[in-house]
Design an enzyme around this catalytic site. Structure first.
Site, PDB file in Angstrom:
ATOM      1  N   ASP A  55       4.525  -0.495  -7.150  1.00 39.01           N
ATOM      2  CA  ASP A  55       3.134  -0.558  -7.671  1.00 39.01           C
ATOM      3  C   ASP A  55       2.215   0.102  -7.022  1.00 39.01           C
ATOM      4  OD1 ASP A  55       1.680  -2.356  -9.598  1.00 39.01           O
ATOM      5  OD2 ASP A  55       0.971  -3.341  -7.816  1.00 39.01           O
ATOM      6  N   ARG A  97       0.750  -1.191  -0.060  1.00 42.37           N
ATOM      7  CA  ARG A  97      -0.031   0.087   0.133  1.00 42.37           C
ATOM      8  C   ARG A  97       0.943   1.309   0.062  1.00 42.37           C
ATOM      9  NH1 ARG A  97      -3.191  -2.930  -1.622  1.00 42.37           N
ATOM     10  NH2 ARG A  97      -5.236  -3.428  -0.532  1.00 42.37           N
ATOM     11  N   HIS A 134      -0.738  -0.247  -9.763  1.00 41.10           N
ATOM     12  CA  HIS A 134      -1.274  -1.344  -8.935  1.00 41.10           C
ATOM     13  C   HIS A 134      -1.677  -2.527  -9.711  1.00 41.10           C
ATOM     14  CE1 HIS A 134      -3.464  -1.561  -4.861  1.00 41.10           C
ATOM     15  NE2 HIS A 134      -3.109  -2.824  -5.289  1.00 41.10           N
ATOM     16  N   GLU A 188      -3.227   6.808  -4.558  1.00 39.30           N
ATOM     17  CA  GLU A 188      -3.088   6.548  -6.003  1.00 39.30           C
ATOM     18  C   GLU A 188      -4.565   6.670  -6.718  1.00 39.30           C
ATOM     19  OE1 GLU A 188      -1.518   2.616  -5.086  1.00 39.30           O
ATOM     20  OE2 GLU A 188      -3.505   1.791  -5.504  1.00 39.30           O
TER      21      GLU A 188
HETATM   22  C1  COI Z   1      -5.477  -6.192  -2.949  1.00 38.75           C
HETATM   23  O1  COI Z   1      -5.905  -7.545  -3.388  1.00 38.75           O
HETATM   24  O2  COI Z   1      -5.764  -6.028  -1.833  1.00 38.75           O
HETATM   25  C2  COI Z   1      -4.834  -5.478  -4.189  1.00 38.75           C
HETATM   26  O3  COI Z   1      -4.238  -4.388  -3.644  1.00 38.75           O
HETATM   27  C3  COI Z   1      -5.452  -5.778  -5.522  1.00 38.75           C
HETATM   28  C4  COI Z   1      -6.384  -5.291  -5.842  1.00 38.75           C
HETATM   29  C5  COI Z   1      -6.497  -3.853  -6.265  1.00 38.75           C
HETATM   30  C6  COI Z   1      -7.343  -6.078  -6.915  1.00 38.75           C
END
Ligand code: COI
Length: 329
Positions: free
Chosen positions: A258, A234, A295, A263
Site C-alpha cells: 500500500d 511506510r 496508500h 510514493e
Molecule cells: C497515516 O495515517 O499515517 C497514513 O499513512 C494515512 C494518511 C496518508 C492519511
C-alpha cells in the site's frame, strides 16, 4: 476557535459542514490546497491548522508561529514527515490521530495477503489471456495452515494479529515493547525468527531514522521462498530495488504494497498512460505476484470521518487551554 483546514479532500467537505453546524461560534476555513511555505500565510490570525499529507519543516513551523498558529493537527497517525522538535521550538503543539481505525489498515493487509496466498493475480492474468486452467504450480495454501509474522504490535499490528488468529493462522510477532494483552493472539519472537518462520510477513511499524530499509537483500534471503510481504506502513522500510530482485528471482513469493519508497511522486496522481509511470512502479504493478494500492489502506468511511473529527476536537482543546488528547511533541 479559528481553525484553518488544509488539504481538504472532497469526501471531507460534509464533515467540515457538520462541524461548523455543531460549532456555530467557530471560524472554520477550509481549502483543498496543501500546507506549504507559500500557503502558510492563509492561516494568519488563526489559532490552529489541520493538515494531512505534507512534509512539515522547521521553516514552515516558524512561519506558522509568526502567523499566530498554536497547534497543527495532523489528520493521520504517522509523524515521520514532521519536524516535531522544530514545532516545539516554535511553540506549536502537534497532534495526530493514532486510532482512527486500526482495523481499516489491518483489513487491507489481510486482503492483500489472501489475494496473493490464493494466487488471484496469476489466475487473473491467465484468464485475461483466455487461459482458464488450474496449473499445478498455482495450487494454494489455506490461511489456517500458515504462520503470519507481524512486525510492530501497536494498535494496527494488534488488530492484524487478532484477525489472522481468528482465521486460525499461527501468529508470531516482533516488537521491542512487550504487551501482555496480546499473548492470547500471538507468540513474541525476535525479528530474525519471524522472518525465517513466517509465510506472511506484515509490517505495522512507524518509520524512524533507524529502521529505513530494514528489509533488504539479507532479510529477503532469510525469508521463505514463497513468503508474502505485506507493507501497509511506510515505503521506506523496504529497499525497493532489493524487493524487485527478490520477487523476480523467487526469493520471496509475493508482495502486497500500500506504500512504496518515494510514493509522493506517484500516489494521488493520474498519469496519461502506464508508460508515463516511473519504472519501479511499472515493474511492480506488472508482476502477477504483486498487488498494490495507492496508500489507501486508511481510506474507509469510518477512518476518514474519525480523522477529521478527532483532529478538530484536539485543536479545540488546545484553543481552550486544555492539553490535546493526542499531542505528540
Ligand atoms: C497515516 O495515517 O499515517 C497514513 O499513512 C494515512 C494518511 C496518508 C492519511
Amino acid at each position: 476557535m479559528k481553525a484553518y483546514v488544509f488539504s481538504l479532500a472532497p469526501v471531507e467537505e460534509a464533515f467540515a459542514k457538520d462541524w461548523q453546524d455543531q460549532h456555530p461560534d467557530d471560524v472554520l476555513t477550509v481549502t483543498h490546497q496543501a500546507l506549504t511555505l507559500e500557503t502558510a500565510d492563509l492561516a494568519k490570525g488563526y489559532d490552529a491548522v489541520s493538515t494531512q499529507p505534507e512534509r512539515l519543516s522547521a521553516d514552515l513551523f516558524k512561519k506558522l508561529a509568526s502567523n499566530g498558529v498554536k497547534h497543527v493537527a495532523l489528520r493521520k497517525v504517522g509523524v515521520d514527515h514532521v519536524d516535531l522538535a522544530a514545532a516545539k521550538d516554535a511553540g506549536i503543539a502537534v497532534s495526530n490521530v493514532p486510532a482512527y481505525s486500526p482495523r481499516a489498515i489491518a483489513e487491507n493487509g489481510l486482503t492483500g495477503a489472501m489475494y496473493l496466498l490464493r494466487k488471484w493475480g496469476y489466475y487473473h492474468r491467465q484468464m485475461r489471456r483466455g487461459n482458464f486452467t488450474r496449473p499445478s504450480g498455482l495450487m494454494s495454501d489455506e490461511i489456517f495452515n500458515q504462520t503470519v509474522g507481524i512486525v510492530g504490535l501497536g494498535r494496527i499490528g494488534a488488530a492484524a494479529a487478532e484477525m489472522y488468529q481468528a482465521l486460525g493462522a499461527r501468529v508470531i510477532g516482533y516488537d521491542p515493547f512487550y504487551n501482555a494483552s496480546l499473548e492470547p493472539f500471538l507468540d513474541y519472537v525476535d525479528l530474525e525468527t519471524l522472518l525465517k518462520e513466517s509465510d506472511i510477513v506484515q509490517l505495522h511499524i512507524p518509520l524512524t531514522s533507524e529502521n529505513k530499509g530494514m528489509l533488504s537483500t539479507n532479510e529477503f534471503a532469510m525469508m521463505k521462498d514463497d513468503a508474502i510481504l505485506v507493507n501497509q506502513s511506510r515505503g521506506e522500510l523496504v529497499d525497493t530495488e532489493a524487493l524487485i530482485v527478490a520477487l523476480k528471482y523467487h526469493e520471496i513469493g509475493g508482495a502486497a504494497l500500500d506504500v512504496l519508497e518515494g510514493e509522493e511522486k506517484v500516489f494521488g496522481q493520474k498519469f496519461e498512460d502506464v508508460d508515463s509511470v516511473p519504472d519501479e512502479y511499472k515493474e511492480l504493478i506488472s508482476m502477477p505476484n504483486v498487488v498494490m494500492s495507492p496508500h489507501s489502506a486508511y481510506y474507509t468511511k469510518m477512518a476518514v470521518k474519525n480523522m477529521f473529527f478527532q483532529s478538530l476536537t484536539d485543536m479545540e482543546r488546545t484553543t481552550k487551554g486544555q492539553r490535546a488528547f493526542f499531542k505528540v511533541n
